[in-house]
Write an enzyme that holds these catalytic residues in place. Sequence first.
Site, short mmCIF file in Angstrom:
data_model
loop_
_atom_site.label_atom_id
_atom_site.label_comp_id
_atom_site.label_asym_id
_atom_site.label_seq_id
_atom_site.Cartn_x
_atom_site.Cartn_y
_atom_site.Cartn_z
N HIS A 158 0.83 -1.22 0.00
CA HIS A 158 0.00 0.00 0.00
C HIS A 158 0.86 1.26 0.00
O HIS A 158 0.42 2.31 0.47
CB HIS A 158 -0.94 0.03 1.21
CG HIS A 158 -1.69 -1.24 1.43
ND1 HIS A 158 -2.93 -1.49 0.89
CD2 HIS A 158 -1.34 -2.38 2.10
CE1 HIS A 158 -3.34 -2.72 1.25
NE2 HIS A 158 -2.37 -3.27 1.96
N SER A 279 14.58 22.96 -14.23
CA SER A 279 13.39 23.77 -14.43
C SER A 279 13.82 25.13 -14.93
O SER A 279 14.89 25.62 -14.58
CB SER A 279 12.64 23.90 -13.10
OG SER A 279 11.90 25.11 -13.07
N LYS A 285 15.85 22.46 -9.18
CA LYS A 285 15.16 21.25 -9.62
C LYS A 285 16.06 20.24 -10.31
O LYS A 285 16.94 20.57 -11.09
CB LYS A 285 14.03 21.63 -10.57
CG LYS A 285 12.90 22.33 -9.87
CD LYS A 285 12.06 21.37 -9.07
CE LYS A 285 10.73 21.21 -9.76
NZ LYS A 285 9.93 20.21 -9.08
N GLU A 292 9.16 9.93 -16.11
CA GLU A 292 7.78 10.38 -16.31
C GLU A 292 7.34 10.14 -17.76
O GLU A 292 6.21 9.70 -18.02
CB GLU A 292 7.64 11.86 -15.97
CG GLU A 292 7.87 12.15 -14.50
CD GLU A 292 8.02 13.65 -14.27
OE1 GLU A 292 6.99 14.31 -14.11
OE2 GLU A 292 9.16 14.14 -14.26
#
Length: 462
Positions: A158, A279, A285, A292
Amino acid sequence: MADQKTWGGRFSKPAADSLTAYTESVSFDRRLWAEDIRGSAAHARMLARQGVISEDDCAALLQGLEQVRGEIESGAFEWKVELEDVHMNIEARLTEIVGPVGGKLHTGRSRNDQVALDLRLYVDARLAEWRRLAMALVRVLADKARDHTDTLLPGCTHLQPAQPVSLAHHLLAYCFMLQRDVERVDDARKRVRTSPLGAAALAGTTYPLDPAAVAAELGFERVFENSMDAVSDRDFVLEALFAASIIMTHLSRLCEELIIWANPAFGFVKLPDDFSTGSSIMPQKRNPDVCEIMRGKVGRVHGDLMRLLVIMKGLPLTYNRDLQEDKEPFFDADDTVSASLQIMAEMMHAMEFVPERMRAALSKGFLNATELADYLAAKGLPFREAHHVSGRAVALAESRGVGLEDLPLDELKQLSDLVDEGVFEALRFDTAVVRRETRGGAGPGSVQAQLRALEAFLRDCS
Ligand code: ARG
């Protein structure tokens, strides 16, 4: 333009421009050119062996096909949309080169069995490449696992802390997923390698063809049993797309974990510089864009599978032009799966794990609560009661903001008089891992056995 179409004999008006643009496939099926030439050469040789065409005709066809190959390889070949597809483009050029004898190549053959053949050859070669790439990724992951047999981290259910495991054990789980992927690809290939050549348009042919010889020459394992099935079956593409879908699902799950692990709140991995992006506004970043994008590309491949399933579901026998729509989903899935397997191997090879952060995370989430229950159960308390006692210990530790291992012995004793000082050994995270030596478990011996099983797989199945 009616005279340009191979099938134009029975028409008095040329095809509408909009028809040509709408129905052509050469813009994408030209990818099959090498398979088309290979299949045509095998067909020509068989026609000559069977006495359907002369040896001289065959030699001319083979020489012409070689010239076409040279022109395509060099980029000199002029693809024409008005010739519809890769097959007609190659045949038209062949006929330009060798003269009217070029028209004999198609004896006893239809584009229906021709395109099925080309696609089977193509899919088979690409599946071989997927399996090679998947094996290479297994190798990279197994190497990383070997480096991290002593690195412990929270195993989750979980996505909540559950029980400690080694990073090796975690990574090996992906190796076994990929092993199944390789097996799935191998299984699909058995059916891909069924030659449809000789089925002709749908009903076979009157020429004394020798489909088995062509199949053997082209490396197929079987020959079609039914000509109607042979020209309309695309199960083999569906199976390839299904295998691709599961490969992408597996890669996506790994991406998801890497994305979570790269978040500084976890900090379990440092993404390699060359696989991270920055970024344009936030200077700090380090974004996991590769992961992704790979997670996002799963949508394409699952979509490719759905596309073809839907195309197939209402088709009557036999060949229907709808089947022309089978190629782009496969090409798209192939591009995606091949690139994803390749880049995942490169990225995992360069991946830096942060064992200290993983170990530090063990102290949050009472990952040793099962150990306390097992410790009490080993002393004779029924497991359900032991579970309850351990739960109370967790509540106590949680109220203090400490781990189970930080509770004083006398307080643990108050929860159960079965507790003695041996409890602290049982509560150690390393102990929890070391003791899990059941088959396929997280224990070091089990992890070594898993590594051996994978080595055997990599050795025997390469
Ligand atoms: N371009 C067609 C395809 O991809 C080739 C077969 C055409 N056959 C036909 N009878 N029109 O399926």
